[in-house]
Write a protein that holds these residues in place. Structure first.
Motif, PDB file in Angstrom:
ATOM      1  N   THR A 277       1.039  -1.106  -0.119  1.00  7.34           N
ATOM      2  CA  THR A 277      -0.020   0.005  -0.267  1.00  7.34           C
ATOM      3  C   THR A 277       0.346   1.126  -0.146  1.00  7.34           C
ATOM      4  OG1 THR A 277      -2.010  -1.383   1.161  1.00  7.34           O
ATOM      5  CG2 THR A 277      -1.666   1.659   1.088  1.00  7.34           C
ATOM      6  N   VAL A 278       1.762   1.421   0.375  1.00  5.05           N
ATOM      7  CA  VAL A 278       2.892   2.668   0.534  1.00  5.05           C
ATOM      8  C   VAL A 278       3.270   2.440  -0.629  1.00  5.05           C
ATOM      9  CG1 VAL A 278       4.915   2.628   1.915  1.00  5.05           C
ATOM     10  CG2 VAL A 278       3.278   2.251   3.584  1.00  5.05           C
ATOM     11  N   SER A 279       3.834   1.148  -1.201  1.00  5.62           N
ATOM     12  CA  SER A 279       5.517   0.789  -2.388  1.00  5.62           C
ATOM     13  C   SER A 279       4.915  -0.005  -3.121  1.00  5.62           C
ATOM     14  CB  SER A 279       6.644   1.979  -1.852  1.00  5.62           C
ATOM     15  OG  SER A 279       7.448   1.418  -2.808  1.00  5.62           O
ATOM     16  N   SER A 280       4.475   0.191  -4.534  1.00 10.71           N
ATOM     17  CA  SER A 280       4.047  -0.812  -5.147  1.00 10.71           C
ATOM     18  C   SER A 280       5.048  -0.716  -6.485  1.00 10.71           C
ATOM     19  CB  SER A 280       1.974  -1.579  -5.133  1.00 10.71           C
ATOM     20  OG  SER A 280       2.811  -2.287  -6.988  1.00 10.71           O
ATOM     21  N   ASN A 281       4.981  -1.562  -7.166  1.00 13.09           N
ATOM     22  CA  ASN A 281       5.423  -1.785  -8.852  1.00 13.09           C
ATOM     23  C   ASN A 281       4.102  -1.253  -9.705  1.00 13.09           C
ATOM     24  OD1 ASN A 281       8.056  -1.917  -8.434  1.00 13.09           O
ATOM     25  ND2 ASN A 281       7.935  -4.553  -7.783  1.00 13.09           N
ATOM     26  N   ALA A 282       3.342  -1.724  -9.196  1.00 10.08           N
ATOM     27  CA  ALA A 282       1.362  -0.794  -9.384  1.00 10.08           C
ATOM     28  C   ALA A 282       1.578  -2.033 -11.114  1.00 10.08           C
ATOM     29  CB  ALA A 282       1.678  -0.399 -10.347  1.00 10.08           C
ATOM     30  N   ALA A 283       2.367  -3.415 -10.246  1.00  2.98           N
ATOM     31  CA  ALA A 283       1.690  -4.591 -11.863  1.00  2.98           C
ATOM     32  C   ALA A 283       0.176  -5.085 -11.245  1.00  2.98           C
ATOM     33  CB  ALA A 283       3.121  -5.678 -11.238  1.00  2.98           C
ATOM     34  N   ARG A 284      -0.346  -5.582  -9.867  1.00  5.75           N
ATOM     35  CA  ARG A 284      -0.948  -6.041  -9.707  1.00  5.75           C
ATOM     36  C   ARG A 284      -2.504  -5.190  -8.869  1.00  5.75           C
ATOM     37  NH1 ARG A 284      -3.124  -9.779 -12.714  1.00  5.75           N
ATOM     38  NH2 ARG A 284      -4.613 -10.431 -11.038  1.00  5.75           N
ATOM     39  N   THR A 285      -1.633  -3.901  -7.768  1.00  5.41           N
ATOM     40  CA  THR A 285      -2.181  -2.715  -7.421  1.00  5.41           C
ATOM     41  C   THR A 285      -1.272  -1.977  -7.649  1.00  5.41           C
ATOM     42  OG1 THR A 285      -1.745  -3.782  -5.567  1.00  5.41           O
ATOM     43  CG2 THR A 285      -3.949  -3.901  -6.348  1.00  5.41           C
ATOM     44  N   ALA A 286      -1.885  -0.678  -7.317  1.00  7.04           N
ATOM     45  CA  ALA A 286      -1.136   0.758  -7.156  1.00  7.04           C
ATOM     46  C   ALA A 286      -0.691   0.786  -5.472  1.00  7.04           C
ATOM     47  CB  ALA A 286      -1.563   1.880  -7.076  1.00  7.04           C
ATOM     48  N   GLY A 287       0.514   1.028  -5.381  1.00  8.10           N
ATOM     49  CA  GLY A 287       0.961   1.925  -3.646  1.00  8.10           C
ATOM     50  C   GLY A 287       0.557   3.265  -4.277  1.00  8.10           C
TER      51      GLY A 287
END
Length: 541
Positions: A277-287
């Motif tokens: 939730t903080v930091s994501s590669n946004a493959a499935r969900t964004a952070g």
């Protein structure tokens, strides 16, 4: 939910904690809905008390459910975790380790900067004897906290694959489910180029991180990430029904089940979800961010025991190892009477982190408690001055419910029914998921709304609940103030690049730019308002 669909069960966690839960469905996959598997796990507060309805009777005092601390120097308490926290009058005595060993104990860690240490193995009068040594201010019995286990939902499909989209987080495969990111205008921040910086580090004090999930691959600093649990001694019920104390080492469990993984991999689920939730590669969900560096600091075991000494050590470790922001989605409550020294320890550790330029974000808790009128209780860690305390918001219904969970949603900024609240404690509110009570809605609509994020592939807990291990692109839905805090932590990380490592300025900016969804001033459920990421970083006026 219809009253006939509700029941009450006791779900044991790790032998020590028995948590009452409401269940709306059997603990199994919902086979009739192939795209989404849901299990009914709701904290007691969700069954008995809706925080938004003051006319309802409140729950028993939080202290009855929280950890109980005691100073062994004055009352001879016994450490529930077989550990003690030691505070020093000045510098650490040169022979401290030898003193502890002579009393049959072992030093777990020492922090000269904060003037604290933790030891284990002191039996009988040994702790009191150590407290009487020269240079020792006090010896406090440690305690075990527990993470709130929220209602969960699982998306076990591989539809759409999972290709990183760090430069365009809204392109994540399951972004349509993320009402939360749109509610705080994170998408507007992304469109203005505010994606975070690899030079900014957020230390996640939690149950670890699955660093090989598609949304987290490359986002986690494997060098600084660490397991701080050490050895736990926990009560379990044996086959004869007797309660016995057993030795538990989470690192041994990791080696046994996942020999190719590092010790800080997430055997629960909580730390992976909050981290993505903080930091994501946004493959499935964004952070909230897509380029911020994450550091896993494991302070909670998958049996849901979080030693207080490990949490304090985690804050110190973060402060000493370059943390810009700490996210701490764990807490509890204890009585203030007789525990003034422990309150002092907490304040000392968090003030130490702030003095090193660290912004600490904490969750408000899920008991539906009015923190303005909680009597003789201390709420960890919202009652600690050196933090940003975050309450939870979320929609009351989702029109597409258990099919695609993509809305439209009702009343997106409603206070979550479970969130703790109070003008004196809540600094800001952020999305944590929500629900509502009443007659069943026409399918596929649902009264349960979740925050969706990465599912740990190494979660033994979710394997027990859902019957399978997640794959690298599965996501899980959860709700709680644990989910709201990371939205603020991610925003704080963006502000580090703008304001520098200045906790006071970062907190003030977040509060000053929050949306006044409940009116001006400070309100019980929102503090200074609901987080607005885009306005905080100056993308919009």
């Amino acid at each position: 939910m219809s009253p006939s669909a509700r029941c009450l069960l006791i779900h044991p966690i790790g032998g020590m904690f028995s948590i009452s839960r409401c269940c709306e469905a059997p603990v199994s996959l919902v086979r009739s809905i192939p795209r989404l598997a849901t299990v009914g796990l709701v904290a007691t507060a969700a069954c008995a008390y809706d925080a938004r309805m003051p006319s309802q009777p409140t729950e028993p005092a939080a202290a009855a459910r929280g950890p109980q601390f005691a100073s062994v120097a004055t009352r001879g308490g016994t450490a529930a975790s077989h550990r003690h926290i030691v505070s020093f009058k000045g510098s650490v005595p040169a022979d401290f380790a030898a003193q502890v060993a002579a009393l049959g104990g072992k030093v777990l860690w020492v922090s000269p900067g904060s003037g604290l240490a933790a030891v284990r193995g002191l039996q009988g009068s040994a702790a009191a004897k150590l407290a009487g040594k020269q240079g020792i201010q006090a010896v406090e019995a440690d305690a075990l906290l527990a993470l709130d286990v929220p209602r969960l939902a699982m998306d076990a499909t591989a539809e759409g694959g999972g290709v990183a989209s760090n430069a365009a987080p809204a392109a994540a495969v399951r972004y349509s489910r993320q009402w939360n990111m749109r509610a705080v205008q994170a998408d507007v921040a992304w469109s203005h180029g505010f994606l975070g910086s690899d030079a900014v580090s957020i230390f996640m004090l939690d149950s670890g991180i699955d660093y090989l999930h598609a949304d987290l691959l490359g986002r986690v600093d494997l060098t600084r990430s660490v397991d701080l649990l050490d050895t736990l001694y926990v009560p379990v019920v044996n086959a004869n029904g007797d309660t016995v104390i057993v030795r538990f080492v989470e690192a041994d469990t990791v080696r046994h089940y996942f020999p190719d993984r590092l010790p800080f991999t997430d055997l629960f689920f909580h730390g992976t979800h909050t981290a993505a939730t903080v930091s994501s590669n946004a493959a499935r969900t964004a952070g909230v961010t897509s380029r911020t560096k994450l550091v896993a600091v494991k302070v909670c075991a998958y049996i849901n025991d979080c030693p207080f000494s490990s949490i304090l050590n985690g804050v110190i470790y973060a402060a000493d190892n370059g943390a810009d922001v700490i996210n701490l989605s764990v807490g509890g409550a204890f009585t203030k009477a007789g525990n003034g020294r422990f309150v002092g320890l907490i304040n000392k550790v968090f003030n130490y982190a702030r003095s090193k330029g660290v912004t600490t974000v904490v969750s408000a808790g899920n008991e539906g408690i009015d923190l303005d009128h909680n009597g003789n209780t201390y709420q960890t860690f919202c009652d600690t001055p050196a933090v940003i305390c975050v309450a939870a918001t979320g929609p009351t219904t989702d029109a597409t419910g258990l099919t695609i969970a993509s809305g439209p949603w009702t009343d997106v900024d409603a206070p979550a029914f479970y969130t703790n609240f109070g003008r004196s404690a809540i600094d800001v509110a952020a999305p944590g998921g929500n629900g509502s009570f009443g007659p069943d809605l026409s399918p596929p609509a649902s009264r349960d709304v979740f925050v969706w994020a990465a599912c740990s592939q190494t979660s033994l807990y979710l394997h027990e609940v859902f019957g399978f291990f997640c794959n690298p692109i599965n996501i899980v839905g959860a709700r709680g103030t644990s989910m709201s805090a990371p939205h603020v932590a991610g925003t704080a990380a963006l502000l580090v690049s703008i304001l520098g490592r200045n906790p006071s300025q970062i907190k003030a900016r977040i509060q000053q730019t929050a949306d006044n969804v409940a009116g001006n001033g400070t309100t019980p459920f929102y503090g200074k308002g609901r987080l607005n990421v885009a306005r905080a970083i100056g993308a919009i006026p």
